[in-house]
Write a protein that holds these residues in place. Structure first.
Motif, short mmCIF file in Angstrom:
data_model
loop_
_atom_site.label_atom_id
_atom_site.label_comp_id
_atom_site.label_asym_id
_atom_site.label_seq_id
_atom_site.Cartn_x
_atom_site.Cartn_y
_atom_site.Cartn_z
N GLU A 675 40.31 57.95 19.57
CA GLU A 675 40.06 56.41 19.05
C GLU A 675 38.63 56.78 20.24
OE1 GLU A 675 42.53 52.96 19.00
OE2 GLU A 675 41.96 53.45 20.91
N LYS A 676 38.17 57.72 20.67
CA LYS A 676 37.18 57.85 21.38
C LYS A 676 36.20 59.26 20.74
CE LYS A 676 34.41 57.77 25.13
NZ LYS A 676 33.15 57.91 24.89
N ALA A 677 36.89 59.79 19.58
CA ALA A 677 36.40 60.72 19.06
C ALA A 677 36.33 62.38 19.55
CB ALA A 677 34.59 60.20 18.41
N PHE A 678 37.48 62.42 20.56
CA PHE A 678 36.98 63.73 21.28
C PHE A 678 37.62 64.39 19.85
CE2 PHE A 678 37.40 61.71 25.59
CZ PHE A 678 36.14 62.03 25.76
N ARG A 679 37.57 66.06 20.51
CA ARG A 679 37.57 66.71 19.30
C ARG A 679 38.79 67.96 20.36
NH1 ARG A 679 32.84 63.54 18.04
NH2 ARG A 679 31.56 65.69 17.02
#
Length: 814
Positions: A675-679
């Motif tokens: 959701e936070k677009a952390f890779r």
């Protein structure tokens, strides 16, 4: 008498299809002094009795890429060398007897299309047209790949061998390697027995292509190559009148594959419970040998096959074959340079798909050896994923009972191995188990993936739809978003780099600036010369001369190898300290309130800002608190000495009762991070992905001076991005994303989803993936219309280049 040379540039051990492919491709690259040594005769181990199926569709995009290369190579090899390979592109059909298998096949077809593979979803009636002998009353769907085929394994190997010789390679049979020599962490040579004489050969490189002997060859060099042989069965019928030319047929739901050849049918099996072989070593004289028949073991497969293909009921059996094949603990082969020995390379462990894999594997390894870096992302098969304990023979025996059958099992998302479990456990394992934890396994670690309710069964019920833990993960996810949750991330890899030159060394390897004050945490990548991401990590400066690196548990050996490979004259010591500390992330809006209840330290923003670490008191113990997050919330990761872990956990649990503290598993960690677009390394970011195109330019400081990959970063800034990593949310709340689903931009497939999960807060499946954008602006990328293709069906998607959850990170820094 054939004399052996006293030196060679590279010695390849093993004359099966893999060894000959490596020799062929190195010779094609212009290498000279290539010496391939075969202990008996070419193909005499397992290659000679392979079924010779050559399929292009594999479990991931790059494995499909390699398999497609293999098929294309075998088509042209005969013309190049004059050796008939028997390659026939008769096509292949995989049929589904269940809706779950149909979804798996159709999802694979979507991914294959994105990789340029010609593939068709076909109905049961169309399947019958292409394979008239098949009983289809219970077939629910199928996939047809026209350019798949079959070949003659021995002749393919001989063609590769001739091609290698035509380009200067030397191949010597009846040459057994007795010893591998090394000095100062790198290869120096081999001692070989040939025609009654012993010769020492100096060399720069060794490639271990020894098949089911590869474990032992690795041991000679002190390199762990975990694989184990299993018995593999097939039958060949008598000639069947009017059989006709047929595609290769796979009926995975019945553990069977069928190949028509010269008017006969070969029926092979990957049965669910396999028979390991060679526990006491492989006999010295093993050469073109078969194992004893075991018809009772094969009979259940045959019974289903006769119903599936009624003509088998009247066909006589010409051959009942049982031969050994080697299998790895995760059903993926090994490629690359050993993490602990320079210039010792591996290309082995093909899990019964060596013919269809070796062409691409040989090409990829040759380019890797030539350039010093993998030609593209090969993490799926990289030898550096291996954990040292996996060489244990008891472990390998137990796991190999399962792995052969997993080739044709349903490849459900989140599927966990059932055998050889419990090797690596956190100090909290029994605490979490008592509280309902359901464990998964990564790199041997038992990790709590989700927590069952008191009356709920504590096991997975696998599906391509919402699995039985979906609601549990939603509750955990929302607790992290609205309250506070605690995780056990002891499996994190932890590395200390310390010494007089530790800073200079890390400045050379890391793209971000490491010259920060003690107590500061830096998020960074280690890049290769192409600007691709070799490692994704945080680095905490503990003192002027000591740094603490945190990496994913699955990449620890890879990261250690990268660090040690680049340690030159610097005075620095690299130490794996993973087992010394447990990690308890405390995450959520109420995390500060909980921390203040268990510790006298000050956790205010002013006293403990984001991106810093401090030693704190917890209960009656001590911990080092890192204010970082992988879930996108206020929180701290507590690094606790293993002897105090249970006490700190109990203290947290007791203090958190009034705050609604929730125990959370790894599925929730992943759904929050996406959701936070952390890779996620290995999916969203790999050594093939440029750090700027991955959207991580904020962690790159070119102004600090020289570091590996800096020139590539500056060049990319100058030339512009060719693609961007984009976050997607499906507008329909029902479908699920995992990875490899096709990204459709303005009606055209452009790439695949790199990772996916369900965004419980955002209310839909979330995925990430790269979108081609050469010559385009960010606005151009977002102006397009996007869909995601799942099992042949397309769903509208919202696209964003910023995190859809808390894009300004206000919650993280609250």
């Amino acid at each position: 008498m054939t004399s052996l040379p006293s030196k060679a540039r590279v010695v390849i051990i093993g004359g099966g299809v893999a060894g000959c492919s490596v020799a062929y491709h190195l010779a094609k690259l212009g290498w000279t002094d290539i010496l391939l040594l075969e202990r008996k005769q070419l193909t005499s181990g397992t290659t000679w009795h392979a079924a010779g199926l050559i399929g292009q569709l594999r479990a991931s995009s790059n494995m499909t890429r390699l398999a497609k290369y293999t098929a294309d190579l075998y088509v042209r090899l005969e013309e190049e060398t004059g050796v008939a390979t028997g390659m026939r592109q008769c096509g292949s059909i995989s049929v589904a007897l269940t809706e779950a298998r149909k979804e798996e096949l159709y999802r694979g077809a979507s991914m294959a299309r994105a990789r340029g593979v010609d593939v068709e979803e076909i109905s049961p009636a169309e399947t019958k047209e292409k394979y008239p002998h098949l009983e289809i009353s219970d077939v629910v769907g199928a996939v047809f790949i026209p350019k798949d085929g079959q070949g003659d394994p021995a002749n393919i190997t001989q063609a590769l061998a001739k091609g290698a010789r035509m380009n200067g390679a030397r191949i010597v049979e009846q040459a057994k390697v007795l010893e591998i020599h090394k000095d100062k962490g790198r290869i120096t040579g081999v001692t070989v027995e040939h025609e009654g004489e012993t010769t020492r050969i100096t060399c720069d490189h060794i490639v271990n292509c020894a098949g089911m002997w590869a474990h032992g060859v690795g041991a000679m060099a002190g390199v762990t190559v975990p694989l184990h042989a299993c018995e593999h069965f097939y039958i060949v019928t008598e000639a069947i009148p009017d059989l006709g030319r047929l595609p290769v047929l796979r009926v995975q739901d019945e553990c069977a594959y069928y190949k028509e050849d010269a008017g006969k049918i070969l029926l092979g099996a990957f049965e669910p419970v396999a028979k390991p072989w060679g526990m006491n070593g492989i006999p010295e004289d093993f050469c073109f040998d078969q194992l004893p028949e075991d018809f009772d073991h094969f009979e259940p497969i045959l019974e289903k096959a006769v119903k599936r293909m009624p003509l088998l009921a009247t066909a006589g059996i010409h051959t009942f074959f049982n031969g050994p094949e080697s299998f790895t603990p995760d059903d993926r082969y090994y490629l690359g340079e050993a993490p602990n020995l320079k210039n010792f390379w591996v290309c082995c462990g093909f899990n019964s798909i060596g013919i269809q894999s070796s062409g691409g594997a040989g090409m990829a390894l040759a380019e890797w050896m030539q350039d010093g870096e993998a030609p593209f992302d090969l993490w799926d098969v990289d030898i550096r994923r291996v954990q040292p304990f996996q060489g244990n023979k008891t472990y390998l025996y137990n796991r190999s009972v399962e792995t052969l059958g997993l080739l044709y099992a349903d490849h459900f998302p989140y599927r966990q191995p059932a055998t050889a479990r419990g090797v690596r456990r956190s100090p909290l394992h029994e605490h979490l188990k008592a509280r309902g934890a359901v464990f998964g396994e990564t790199a041997g670690w038992e990790r709590a993936n989700w927590f069952a309710r008191p009356s709920q069964e504590r096991e997975y019920r696998y599906s391509w739809k919402r699995q039985n833990w979906f609601d549990n993960a939603r509750d955990e996810h929302m607790a992290v978003r609205t309250g506070v949750g605690v995780f056990d991330m002891t499996s994190f890899g932890k590395i200390r780099v310390e010494g007089r030159d530790a800073l200079a060394f890390l400045q050379k390897l890391c793209a971000n600036d490491m010259d920060v004050a003690p107590g500061k945490i830096v998020y960074t990548q280690m890049l290769n010369a192409r600007g691709g991401i070799e490692s994704d990590l945080t680095v905490t400066r503990l003192s002027e001369t000591a740094f603490f690196l945190v990496v994913p548990g699955a990449t620890l050996q890879r990261d250690l190898a990268w660090l040690r490979r680049h340690l030159g004259d610097e005075f620095a010591v690299i130490t794996d300290v993973t087992a010394a500390e447990s990690v308890l992330p405390v995450m959520g809006p109420k995390a500060r309130e909980l921390m203040q209840k268990i510790s006298p330290n000050d956790f205010s923003n002013e006293a403990f800002p984001f991106g810093t670490a401090q030693q704190i008191e917890v209960g009656m113990g001590l911990a080092r608190a890192h204010r970082v997050t992988y879930v996108g919330e206020l929180g701290w990761e507590l690094y606790v000495p293993t002897d105090q872990t249970a006490h700190v956990f109990e203290t947290l649990e007791e203090a958190g009762a009034d705050l609604g503290l929730k125990l959370c598993g790894l599925h929730t960690l992943d759904s929050c991070r996406i959701e936070k677009a952390f890779r996620h390394f290995g999916h969203d970011i790999t050594d093939e992905d440029n750090v700027l195109e991955a959207g991580l330019g904020f962690a790159v400081k070119t102004a600090k001076g020289s570091f590996i990959g800096r020139d590539a970063v500056l060049k990319k800034k100058e030339t512009g991005l060719n693609r961007r990593l984009v976050q997607f949310r499906l507008k329909d709340a029902e479908p699920l994303l995992f990875h490899n689903e096709a990204i459709v931009r303005d009606g055209r497939i452009v790439d695949t989803i790199t990772s996916g999960n369900y965004g419980h807060y955002l209310g839909g499946a979330i995925g990430m993936g790269y979108v081609p954008c050469k010559g385009q602006s960010a606005d151009d990328v977002l102006a397009s219309s996007y869909e995601i293709e799942i099992a042949g069906e397309r769903f509208a998607a919202e696209a964003s280049l910023k995190p859809m959850y808390d894009p300004k990170s206000e919650r993280v820094r609250a």
